[in-house]
Design a protein around this motif. Structure first.
Motif, PDB file in Angstrom:
ATOM      1  N   SER A 267     -24.756  59.360  22.869  1.00 11.82           N
ATOM      2  CA  SER A 267     -25.871  58.978  22.010  1.00 11.82           C
ATOM      3  C   SER A 267     -25.356  58.546  20.652  1.00 11.82           C
ATOM      4  O   SER A 267     -24.184  58.738  20.324  1.00 11.82           O
TER       5      SER A 267
ATOM      6  N   ASN B 212     -26.657  51.831  20.098  1.00  8.32           N
ATOM      7  CA  ASN B 212     -27.172  52.076  21.433  1.00  8.32           C
ATOM      8  C   ASN B 212     -26.490  51.181  22.468  1.00  8.32           C
ATOM      9  O   ASN B 212     -26.341  51.558  23.634  1.00  8.32           O
TER      10      ASN B 212
ATOM     11  N   ASP C 249     -29.372  60.332  16.740  1.00 13.24           N
ATOM     12  CA  ASP C 249     -30.124  60.978  17.823  1.00 13.24           C
ATOM     13  C   ASP C 249     -29.520  62.336  18.170  1.00 13.24           C
ATOM     14  O   ASP C 249     -30.249  63.304  18.438  1.00 13.24           O
TER      15      ASP C 249
END
Length: 543
Positions: free
Chosen positions: A80, A61, A84
């Protein structure tokens, strides 16, 4: 010769999938962002008209946020993590997901199969904890494997993805699971190579995690090598080129000359890392601009004085240490809150201190409340320096400084209930060991987590850079690695490739000066190899 970015643009215009092999310090992320900027500048209208997006898959992230910030969070680019992104594609196909889980359960080792697994009417969801298939809960690895199964089993889903996302970039491709790369290249691109373009950005030599695919050779990919190194000194670049002659780097701009040296010790040296650090201090090194890289937390724990804390968690299981380091366990956030409470008071940030204390003790309403707060924090500081973990946590809970976390309460209730006797015993053993740890070790560990010390693990600095780097090699710490084999070019050792990769990544963090210390004994072949890599004049015994 066309630049790396120009070669990427040529591939994008020709709908040619590609892999950018970018050595350490080469500005790989910049090339990726330049490719995104080109697409946004040339194809934005077409993407909007067709209701399409560009996808950029990242490993973490943190990396996703960095890339998004560089493109001003343009909504035409979907950035992403792979988990995800894949989950967003398959989450709506609940019936198919249930079938996939049942198929995976049937194919599993009989000892690990869930007997009479029935998912009728069970909602399938993705969460961050270990899988619970009987409850429809999937873990990280399940998302990868189920996605691969679904794209292979239901070809229409693959076509839908290509229609919606005609360009997919993968950042740090070498750390991506092999099944994901297989899914992208052998399923999605193979269905219609003119409809979907995949761009891989990374460096197979920087694969340092076990579950990554590493090097990718595939007939649909055009290889683009990025040779510039904008980070490292010329001395370090020379070392990297000798480690990796297949990708010879050149200085990218105003690289300094710097230095790269190798020190070795004889058996029985008491604390060679401390000795070399003391020597480097006389040369002008200091904590503000250095990084000390060690293979394991155990080595760091000894230097930074939190061995008992590490031992308590290590005895609980290898993953427990990682969970604790992410503050994803019963005590991680509690310890962070205690230290921030003490630091806020020490720094004179009384508003922060009172706001945090108010969670447990209530607001300050009169002068006597202020006196109580001062007495509380003085007692807390006394216990932090001289008491155990048990002393400190009991005080903050009973005196109302902080509330007991619900995860701690659940742990204590699980021990009392003992519905799983074996687990209850293990939990109690862990809790007893943790409570007995001197709390000053928690303070030291928190400083390490907050990057307030120069120490890191070799694995923990991937993507980082520092002025001066000390790499400590110790083949006695972890049998997964054998750095002596790297120095001796002994490719017969099973640990050779992973050791070479980690050594390459560690050395390439240095912007100016690099020192490598062999803290465990090295044979003559390894020392000869060190002279070949660093130069005779740069290899010496630690005096």
């Amino acid at each position: 010769m066309a630049s790396t970015s120009e070669q990427v643009v040529e591939c994008l215009e020709a709908h040619q999938s590609f892999v950018v092999e970018a050595g350490a310090g080469s500005g790989k992320t910049r090339t990726l962002v330049e490719a995104l900027a080109y697409l946004l500048g040339s194809q934005a209208r077409e993407l909007v008209t067709r209701g399409q997006q560009i996808v950029c898959i990242t490993y973490t992230n943190v990396a996703a946020n960095e890339i998004m910030s560089r493109i001003n969070r343009d909504p035409l680019v979907r950035v992403s993590t792979i988990h995800d992104f894949l989950w967003s594609l398959i989450a709506g196909f609940q019936t198919e997901l249930r079938s996939g889980i049942l198929a995976a359960n049937s194919a599993a080792d009989p000892k690990k199969q869930i007997a009479d697994l029935n998912l009728t009417g069970v909602a399938i969801e993705y969460w961050q904890y270990p899988r619970k298939w009987q409850e429809g809960k999937l873990h990280h690895d399940d998302v990868i494997s189920l996605s691969a199964w679904m794209f292979s089993t239901y070809p229409k889903l693959a076509r839908l993805v290509a229609d919606k996302f005609p360009i997919i970039f993968v950042d740090e491709y070498q750390d991506t699971h092999a099944s994901t790369i297989d899914l992208l290249l052998n399923v999605l691109v193979a269905k219609d190579p003119d409809k979907l373009t995949v761009g891989l950005f990374g460096d197979h030599m920087q694969k340092i995690y076990n579950n990554g695919v590493g090097k990718v050779d595939h007939q649909v990919l055009k290889l683009i090598q990025k040779q510039e190194n904008y980070r490292c000194s010329t001395a370090v670049i020379g070392l990297l080129n000798r480690l990796r002659p297949s990708l010879l780097q050149v200085p990218g701009s105003e690289n300094v000359e710097g230095s790269a040296r190798f020190f070795w010790t004889t058996a029985g040296a008491t604390d060679p890392a401390a000795e070399i650090r003391a020597q480097l201090r006389t040369e002008g090194w200091n904590e503000a601009d250095e990084k000390v890289l060690m293979l394991t937390r155990r080595g760091i724990a000894a230097d930074l004085e939190w061995p008992n804390l590490l031992a308590a968690y290590a005895a609980r299981g290898s993953l427990s240490v990682d969970d604790f380091s992410r503050r994803d366990d019963e005590f991680g956030e509690l310890f962070a809150d205690i230290e921030e409470l003490a630091r806020a008071f020490e720094d004179g940030r009384y508003g922060d201190f009172l706001a945090r204390r108010a969670r447990g003790s209530g607001p300050i309403r009169k002068h006597a409340d202020k006196e109580d707060a001062v007495a509380q924090v003085n007692k807390l500081n006394q216990l932090r320096m001289s008491g155990t973990v048990g002393d400190v946590v009991d005080f903050v809970w009973t005196d109302g400084l902080l509330r007991k976390p619900s995860r701690v309460t659940r742990l204590e209730e699980r021990i009392r209930a003992a519905e799983d006797p074996d687990r209850a015993v293990k939990d109690q053993t862990f809790l007893d060991a943790l409570r007995a740890v001197p709390f000053v070790q928690v303070i030291n560990f928190e400083r390490y987590l907050n990057d307030e010390t120069p120490f890191s693990t070799n694995h923990g600095v991937k993507g980082e850079e520092y002025e001066n780097v000390l790499v400590v090699l110790d083949d006695t710490l972890w049998n997964n690695y054998k750095f002596e084999a790297v120095l001796a070019s002994d490719t017969s050792k099973s640990q050779y490739e992973r050791s070479l990769n980690l050594f390459y990544v560690s050395c390439s963090r240095a912007k100016q000066n690099l020192v490598v210390l062999a803290a465990s004994p090295m044979g003559s072949a390894a020392l000869d190899g060190a002279k070949r890599l660093f130069g005779d004049d740069n290899v010496r015994e630690l005096a």
